[in-house]
Design an enzyme around this catalytic site. Structure first.
Site, short mmCIF file in Angstrom:
data_model
loop_
_atom_site.label_atom_id
_atom_site.label_comp_id
_atom_site.label_asym_id
_atom_site.label_seq_id
_atom_site.Cartn_x
_atom_site.Cartn_y
_atom_site.Cartn_z
N ASP A 28 0.82 -1.20 0.00
CA ASP A 28 0.00 0.00 0.00
C ASP A 28 0.86 1.26 0.00
O ASP A 28 0.47 2.28 -0.56
CB ASP A 28 -0.93 -0.02 1.21
CG ASP A 28 -2.03 1.02 1.12
OD1 ASP A 28 -2.47 1.32 0.00
OD2 ASP A 28 -2.46 1.52 2.17
N HIS A 220 -7.08 0.30 9.68
CA HIS A 220 -6.12 0.81 8.70
C HIS A 220 -6.40 2.30 8.55
O HIS A 220 -7.30 2.71 7.83
CB HIS A 220 -6.34 0.07 7.36
CG HIS A 220 -5.40 0.45 6.27
ND1 HIS A 220 -4.50 -0.44 5.71
CD2 HIS A 220 -5.21 1.61 5.60
CE1 HIS A 220 -3.83 0.14 4.75
NE2 HIS A 220 -4.24 1.40 4.66
N CYS A 253 -4.00 6.32 -2.11
CA CYS A 253 -4.81 5.42 -2.93
C CYS A 253 -5.03 6.06 -4.28
O CYS A 253 -5.48 7.21 -4.36
CB CYS A 253 -6.15 5.11 -2.26
SG CYS A 253 -7.22 4.07 -3.27
N ASN A 262 -0.24 6.69 4.57
CA ASN A 262 -0.69 5.86 5.67
C ASN A 262 -0.14 6.35 7.01
O ASN A 262 0.84 7.10 7.05
CB ASN A 262 -0.19 4.43 5.47
CG ASN A 262 -0.87 3.72 4.32
OD1 ASN A 262 -1.99 3.27 4.46
ND2 ASN A 262 -0.18 3.61 3.20
#
Length: 322
Positions: A28, A220, A253, A262
């Protein structure tokens, strides 16, 4: 299993409370970075993360290379990744072809990803939420037949960039469906970083009330609006003991406009150390990995602990700054 919340003085260690840090940096964290990294750089990053004590590291994604070119080397990466070191390396699998590639690569853990918002799911994977759940059923069944560990993601659990607020009941519905499919764990994602602690309280309470065990629930968080650590504290107070993070605070994203990176693993480790939770991860070693990957990406390390370092309360000195 319902685990007691931390005491006011933060002395979680005295009760042996342990938090799982689920590292998502190699997958990610890298999937939306404009600067590509080589397979060798990814392997070095993975080795540094394992050396820091991380034991669950999401390594890559078996999506179409056309969709996520940053992870086009998934097959080659997994073929060269050392195994047998006590580290779990899950990979994201979107469809049957991805499952076949994962099996050929010798993986033993996969994740599937849907959302709480149809609009986001359509932008992300070209299917409604219900369609995605139907598509994942044979994937999870196939993984379980191989004895693999499985995880299900519920993106946009708090808010969608296309339709706005998401009700907790909707996110919980999707999480329960994933558990019905047979996943071992559900991770609720604040994909665009809009959640605040009160919303984490509500979602956790509803999930537990409707039958999602705390030991099968993860969060998350993205730090888009600076609330990720506050949301972790809320999760901890509600008994959640697994949190996703990306070393170096990388990521975002490609299908969530405005989504920032993140929650940084180094920031999470510093918080958990201060609160007295066991987790097995060494902060100074995580900072080495964070500097490595941000340098490889050609960007500065901008996370809070990445810039300030850790702190030695005995001397007052910063630590781990290289």
């Amino acid at each position: 299993m319902d685990t007691p919340a931390p005491t006011d003085d933060g002395d979680a260690t005295s009760r042996g409370e342990r938090v799982r840090i689920y590292e998502v940096g190699p997958r990610d964290g890298l999937q939306n970075e404009p600067e590509p990294t080589t397979t060798n750089q990814k392997l070095e990053f993975l080795a540094l993360l394992a050396a820091a004590g991380l034991r669950e590291i999401e390594a890559t994604s078996f999506v179409s290379p056309r969709a996520i070119p940053q992870l086009a080397d998934a097959d080659a990466l997994m073929a060269r990744l050392p195994r047998g070191s006590g580290v779990r390396y899950p990979v994201l699998v979107p469809n049957g072809r991805g499952l076949e590639r994962a099996e050929a690569a010798g993986v033993d853990a996969i994740a599937v990803f849907t959302a709480a918002s149809d609009a986001f799911s359509q932008h992300n994977i070209g299917m409604s939420v219900d369609e995605s759940l139907a598509a994942f059923e044979p994937l999870v069944e196939g993984a379980r037949s191989h004895g693999w560990w499985t995880r299900g993601y519920v993106s946009t659990a708090f808010g969608c960039p296309y339709t706005g607020r998401v009700e907790p009941a909707r996110a919980v519905d999707v999480g329960l469906h994933l558990l019905d499919l047979g996943v071992d764990e559900v991770s609720f994602g604040d994909t665009i970083g809009v959640a605040v602690p009160q919303q984490v309280d509500k979602l956790t309470a509803l999930a537990v009330a409707r039958g999602i065990p705390l030991d099968r629930l993860a969060y998350h968080f993205h730090d888009t609006r600076g609330t990720a650590l506050a949301n972790v504290v809320a999760g901890l107070a509600n008994g959640v003991r697994c949190f996703d993070a990306a070393t170096g605070g990388t990521g975002g994203c490609p299908y969530a406009p405005g989504a920032a990176g993140n929650l940084a693993t180094e920031d999470l480790v510093y918080l958990l150390d201060g609160l007295g939770y066991e987790h097995g991860v060494q902060l100074d070693a995580v900072l080495v990995a964070a500097r490595f990957i941000t340098t490889a990406l050609g960007k500065p390390l901008t996370t809070k602990v990445g810039q300030a370092g850790g702190w030695d309360p005995a001397t007052g000195a910063a630590t781990g700054r290289g």
